[in-house]
Scaffold this active site. Structure first.
Site, PDB file in Angstrom:
ATOM      1  NE  ARG A   1      -4.286   1.807   2.067  1.00  0.00           N
ATOM      2  CZ  ARG A   1      -4.222   2.689   0.657  1.00  0.00           C
ATOM      3  NH1 ARG A   1      -5.481   1.971  -0.073  1.00  0.00           N
ATOM      4  NH2 ARG A   1      -3.384   2.961   0.672  1.00  0.00           N
TER       5      ARG A   1
ATOM      6  CB  CYS B   1      -1.462   0.175   1.466  1.00  0.00           C
ATOM      7  SG  CYS B   1      -0.050   0.281   2.789  1.00  0.00           S
TER       8      CYS B   1
ATOM      9  CG  ASN C   1       4.841  -1.348   5.304  1.00  0.00           C
ATOM     10  OD1 ASN C   1       5.903  -1.699   5.683  1.00  0.00           O
ATOM     11  ND2 ASN C   1       3.539  -3.118   4.860  1.00  0.00           N
TER      12      ASN C   1
HETATM   13  P1  4NP Z   1      -2.186   2.556   3.505  1.00  0.00           P
HETATM   14  O1  4NP Z   1      -2.327   4.227   5.070  1.00  0.00           O
HETATM   15  O2  4NP Z   1      -1.188   3.423   2.707  1.00  0.00           O
HETATM   16  O3  4NP Z   1      -2.893   2.044   4.210  1.00  0.00           O
HETATM   17  O4  4NP Z   1      -0.366   2.524   5.321  1.00  0.00           O
HETATM   18  C1  4NP Z   1      -1.801   5.436   4.883  1.00  0.00           C
HETATM   19  C2  4NP Z   1      -1.321   5.585   5.890  1.00  0.00           C
HETATM   20  C3  4NP Z   1      -0.337   7.029   6.337  1.00  0.00           C
HETATM   21  C4  4NP Z   1      -0.544   7.917   4.836  1.00  0.00           C
HETATM   22  C5  4NP Z   1      -1.555   7.663   4.108  1.00  0.00           C
HETATM   23  C6  4NP Z   1      -1.582   6.489   4.469  1.00  0.00           C
HETATM   24  N1  4NP Z   1       0.088   8.978   5.273  1.00  0.00           N
HETATM   25  O5  4NP Z   1      -0.827  10.044   4.760  1.00  0.00           O
HETATM   26  O6  4NP Z   1       1.125   9.531   5.864  1.00  0.00           O
END
Ligand code: 4NP
Length: 153
Positions: free
Chosen positions: A13, A7, A10
């Site tokens: 998701r 994702c 990390n």
């Molecule tokens: P992930 O979610 O891609 O599912 O881990 C996110 C985690 C952090 C961020 C965006 C999405 N962020 O912008 O920091």
């Protein structure tokens, strides 16, 4: 078989996708190597998001020992299948592909339960608890579909 879940950060998701698949691999005694990574290095070294760790535990999956890392080009050599959670992840992974073999390893995970629909796992990071529940449930369904589609269970 070696499977990488990817994702953006990390921390939300891909860790729960990873956690579900590790747990199912253990239960069914499958010969799977499972890991996860983020296309960004924003959260490298961190545990999964505390909201996701708590929600995962409520569904019986412990992801507390996972640590975020960035996707690297060598992951194309280390894994047979690279599952992207959304289309941005897919595009960012494909930017690092060196050849057709690399490209063919990259797929949208939700095409396992929902073939050809190109559905995306919604990013729960900026939302509320309901989003985390939804993602955990969706990735349970998706990992089951993967195991069945590849005749692993
Ligand atoms: P992930 O979610 O891609 O599912 O881990 C996110 C985690 C952090 C961020 C965006 C999405 N962020 O912008 O920091």
């Amino acid at each position: 078989m070696r499977v990488l879940m990817v994702c953006l950060g990390n921390i939300c998701r891909s860790p729960i996708a990873d956690g579900w698949l590790r747990q199912k691999s253990e239960i069914h005694q499958l010969n799977l190597l499972v890991d996860s990574a983020g296309t960004s290095n924003l959260h490298a070294g961190e545990r999964p998001d505390s909201r996701m760790r708590k929600t995962a535990l409520e569904y019986g999956v412990n992801i507390d020992d996972l640590r975020a890392r960035q996707f690297i080009q060598e992951d194309f050599d280390r894994f047979d299948i690279i599952f992207a959670m959304d289309k941005n992840n897919l595009r960012d992974i494909l930017k690092l592909a060196r050849n057709k073999t690399d490209e063919q390893k990259v797929k949208l995970l939700l095409n396992e339960p929902f073939p050809n629909e190109d559905r995306e796992v919604p990013d729960p990071y900026y939302g509320g608890q309901e989003g985390f529940n939804q993602v955990v449930q969706l990735l349970d369904v998706a990992t089951n579909a993967f195991l069945r589609n590849y005749k692993l269970i």
